[in-house]
Design a protein around this motif. Sequence first.
Motif, short mmCIF file in Angstrom:
data_model
loop_
_atom_site.label_atom_id
_atom_site.label_comp_id
_atom_site.label_asym_id
_atom_site.label_seq_id
_atom_site.Cartn_x
_atom_site.Cartn_y
_atom_site.Cartn_z
N CYS A 136 0.82 -1.22 0.00
CA CYS A 136 0.00 0.00 0.00
C CYS A 136 0.85 1.27 0.00
O CYS A 136 0.29 2.38 -0.06
N GLY A 137 2.16 1.12 0.07
CA GLY A 137 3.04 2.28 0.01
C GLY A 137 3.59 2.77 1.33
O GLY A 137 4.20 3.84 1.40
N PRO A 178 -6.99 -2.64 4.49
CA PRO A 178 -6.23 -2.24 3.30
C PRO A 178 -6.77 -0.98 2.63
O PRO A 178 -5.99 -0.14 2.18
N ASP A 179 -8.08 -0.84 2.57
CA ASP A 179 -8.65 0.34 1.94
C ASP A 179 -8.31 1.61 2.72
O ASP A 179 -7.99 2.65 2.14
N ARG A 219 -4.53 2.38 2.20
CA ARG A 219 -4.29 3.01 0.89
C ARG A 219 -4.78 4.45 0.88
O ARG A 219 -4.11 5.34 0.34
N VAL A 239 -2.29 6.64 2.89
CA VAL A 239 -1.06 6.90 2.14
C VAL A 239 -1.32 7.91 1.03
O VAL A 239 -0.53 8.85 0.81
N ARG A 240 -2.43 7.76 0.34
CA ARG A 240 -2.77 8.69 -0.75
C ARG A 240 -2.95 10.11 -0.21
O ARG A 240 -2.41 11.07 -0.78
#
Length: 206
Positions: A5-6, A186-187, A190, A193-194
């Motif tokens: 996920c970064g 996970p959502d 993500r 991170v975004r």
Amino acid sequence: MLLGCGVDLLGFPLRLPVHKPDMSEARARAMIEALGPAVCVLITYEDDPGRLVELCRFLNVNTVQVHADVAPETLALIRARYPLRVFKSYVVGREALSPRDFVQAYAPVCDAFITDTFDPATGASGATGKVHDWRVSSELIRHSQLPVILAGGLTPANVRGAIKAVCPAAVDVHTGVEAPDGSKDPDLVRAFVREARAGFVEAGFS
């Protein structure tokens, strides 16, 4: 999943006075061996230099985030015994020192600082899900030549604004990306991170 996920660094909270660890020390050691120590950080309230160094050696980590209320002299002893990168917490609501005095006292024995939030109701210093006064973190950053990581109640909904308001070197999240069962979603990871990356761009970081 987190790395996919970064996420840049993974924290392993162990030996906590309030919260129950997510895993055993043996399980953490196996995961760190598989992932490599470069992306792994021990997060602990362990304040005995000998026991802390022993734990770091057992886990094979080279970075430790110290959340205990320990003196600079204690951190100096730890670093003298084992070549560690030390991230020292400044827990807003718990610290007796002002941000300026804290930096002067701890900068010689640390590699970075991380701000977090104290919860007087539980006695927890971190992983409270509570936001502190970001002006305190900003003041710490103004006085520090070391990187300062912002933590404390961050979520995908507020991390962009937090970065633009505080301008930290990095951000840290724990409860803000958890599913109802306490696992990392996970959502949400993500999205965090975004939003964090967007915040750093808007704050003028390359």
